[in-house]
Design an enzyme around this catalytic site. Structure first.
Site, mmCIF file in Angstrom:
data_model
loop_
_atom_site.group_PDB
_atom_site.id
_atom_site.type_symbol
_atom_site.label_atom_id
_atom_site.label_comp_id
_atom_site.label_asym_id
_atom_site.label_seq_id
_atom_site.Cartn_x
_atom_site.Cartn_y
_atom_site.Cartn_z
ATOM 1 N N CYS A 45 0.902 -1.133 -0.163
ATOM 2 C CA CYS A 45 -0.092 0.025 -0.286
ATOM 3 C C CYS A 45 0.889 1.142 -0.106
ATOM 4 O O CYS A 45 1.634 1.622 0.997
ATOM 5 C CB CYS A 45 -0.897 -0.029 1.092
ATOM 6 S SG CYS A 45 -1.712 1.529 1.516
ATOM 7 N N CYS A 84 0.566 3.229 3.063
ATOM 8 C CA CYS A 84 1.181 2.717 4.021
ATOM 9 C C CYS A 84 2.706 3.276 4.172
ATOM 10 O O CYS A 84 3.280 3.243 5.119
ATOM 11 C CB CYS A 84 1.085 1.189 4.346
ATOM 12 S SG CYS A 84 -0.526 0.732 4.843
ATOM 13 N N ASP A 119 -1.021 16.300 -1.545
ATOM 14 C CA ASP A 119 -1.065 15.584 -2.826
ATOM 15 C C ASP A 119 -0.422 15.944 -3.867
ATOM 16 O O ASP A 119 0.091 16.901 -4.130
ATOM 17 C CB ASP A 119 -2.657 15.895 -3.260
ATOM 18 C CG ASP A 119 -3.202 14.597 -4.009
ATOM 19 O OD1 ASP A 119 -4.319 14.203 -3.663
ATOM 20 O OD2 ASP A 119 -2.617 14.408 -5.181
ATOM 21 N N HIS A 167 -3.818 0.700 8.508
ATOM 22 C CA HIS A 167 -4.370 0.866 7.247
ATOM 23 C C HIS A 167 -5.836 0.554 7.334
ATOM 24 O O HIS A 167 -6.368 -0.685 7.863
ATOM 25 C CB HIS A 167 -3.797 -0.392 6.353
ATOM 26 C CG HIS A 167 -4.376 -0.761 4.987
ATOM 27 N ND1 HIS A 167 -3.861 0.004 3.943
ATOM 28 C CD2 HIS A 167 -5.464 -1.423 4.587
ATOM 29 C CE1 HIS A 167 -4.380 -0.412 3.055
ATOM 30 N NE2 HIS A 167 -5.586 -1.142 3.291
ATOM 31 N N GLY A 213 -14.785 7.305 -7.035
ATOM 32 C CA GLY A 213 -13.462 7.923 -7.564
ATOM 33 C C GLY A 213 -12.274 7.625 -6.580
ATOM 34 O O GLY A 213 -11.176 8.463 -6.939
ATOM 35 N N THR A 224 -9.054 6.198 -5.865
ATOM 36 C CA THR A 224 -7.885 5.309 -6.675
ATOM 37 C C THR A 224 -6.744 4.761 -5.642
ATOM 38 O O THR A 224 -5.988 3.882 -6.196
ATOM 39 C CB THR A 224 -7.167 6.278 -7.681
ATOM 40 O OG1 THR A 224 -6.556 7.394 -6.854
ATOM 41 C CG2 THR A 224 -8.246 6.869 -8.827
ATOM 42 N N HIS A 249 -8.300 7.832 2.725
ATOM 43 C CA HIS A 249 -7.945 9.329 3.066
ATOM 44 C C HIS A 249 -8.820 10.324 2.819
ATOM 45 O O HIS A 249 -9.625 10.219 2.099
ATOM 46 C CB HIS A 249 -6.701 9.565 1.960
ATOM 47 C CG HIS A 249 -7.299 9.143 0.618
ATOM 48 N ND1 HIS A 249 -7.105 7.744 0.246
ATOM 49 C CD2 HIS A 249 -7.587 10.069 -0.544
ATOM 50 C CE1 HIS A 249 -7.685 7.567 -1.081
ATOM 51 N NE2 HIS A 249 -7.824 8.860 -1.578
HETATM 52 P P1 AMP Z 1 -8.469 9.152 -4.568
HETATM 53 O O1 AMP Z 1 -8.707 9.210 -6.146
HETATM 54 O O2 AMP Z 1 -9.655 9.858 -3.673
HETATM 55 O O3 AMP Z 1 -8.200 7.765 -4.303
HETATM 56 O O4 AMP Z 1 -7.041 10.003 -4.241
HETATM 57 C C1 AMP Z 1 -5.840 9.618 -4.234
HETATM 58 C C2 AMP Z 1 -4.908 10.709 -4.444
HETATM 59 O O5 AMP Z 1 -3.769 10.418 -4.154
HETATM 60 C C3 AMP Z 1 -5.063 11.269 -5.637
HETATM 61 O O6 AMP Z 1 -5.222 12.734 -5.421
HETATM 62 C C4 AMP Z 1 -3.336 11.457 -6.076
HETATM 63 O O7 AMP Z 1 -3.080 12.340 -6.676
HETATM 64 C C5 AMP Z 1 -2.794 11.105 -4.540
HETATM 65 N N1 AMP Z 1 -1.691 10.327 -4.584
HETATM 66 C C6 AMP Z 1 -1.163 9.122 -4.960
HETATM 67 N N2 AMP Z 1 -0.084 8.776 -4.984
HETATM 68 C C7 AMP Z 1 0.477 9.916 -4.147
HETATM 69 C C8 AMP Z 1 1.843 10.084 -3.599
HETATM 70 N N3 AMP Z 1 2.775 9.449 -3.527
HETATM 71 N N4 AMP Z 1 2.040 11.373 -2.619
HETATM 72 C C9 AMP Z 1 0.995 12.253 -2.816
HETATM 73 N N5 AMP Z 1 -0.109 11.960 -3.229
HETATM 74 C C10 AMP Z 1 -0.461 10.897 -4.010
#
Ligand code: AMP
Length: 114
Positions: A4, A7, A30, A46, A93, A95, A100
């Site tokens: 993860c 994590c 972000d 987690h 949405g 990802t 978070h």
């Molecule tokens: P969600 O689409 O709601 O699951 O949001 C996931 C967020 O995590 C997205 O806005 C990504 O830009 C952000 N994200 C993914 N990997 C990283 C990372 N390594 N550092 C900071 N933000 C991240």
């Protein structure tokens, strides 16, 4: 969870721009901001999504929102306004499968979201 990404951010295995951390939570910028201020709040433990929260996790759930409000005050966008969003599941949405809360501020945000 070993595979993860959030994590790994919480355990410092991969870098992130961390703005706040305590024994329970990490708050970081972000990597692809969609607002001038775009932070992510995660519990160190987690959980895939809010669906993983049980009665025993009420403190964790509350801590995320209380911390979001404190960060908003400390970073100076509480007065103008901000948004806290938790995307959940495919249609929500989401990802990254580590719960978070997005903390968004710095511009007038549209409603309804896309
Ligand atoms: P969600 O689409 O709601 O699951 O949001 C996931 C967020 O995590 C997205 O806005 C990504 O830009 C952000 N994200 C993914 N990997 C990283 C990372 N390594 N550092 C900071 N933000 C991240």
């Amino acid at each position: 969870m070993s595979d993860c990404i959030f994590c790994k951010i919480a355990s410092k295995e991969i870098p992130a721009d961390i703005v706040y951390e305590d024994g329970h939570l990490v708050v970081f910028k972000d990597v692809k901001p969609v607002a001038p201020d775009h932070l992510l709040l995660i519990p160190k433990k987690h959980f895939s999504s809010p669906l993983d929260f049980g009665e025993e996790d009420i403190e964790t759930a509350g801590r995320l929102m209380v911390t979001a409000a404190r960060i908003a005050r400390e970073m100076g966008f509480a007065e103008k306004g901000f948004r806290v969003v938790c995307n959940c599941g495919r249609d929500g949405g989401q990802t990254v499968s580590h719960i978070h809360y997005h903390l968004l501020a710095g511009r007038a945000l549209q409603w309804p979201p896309g």
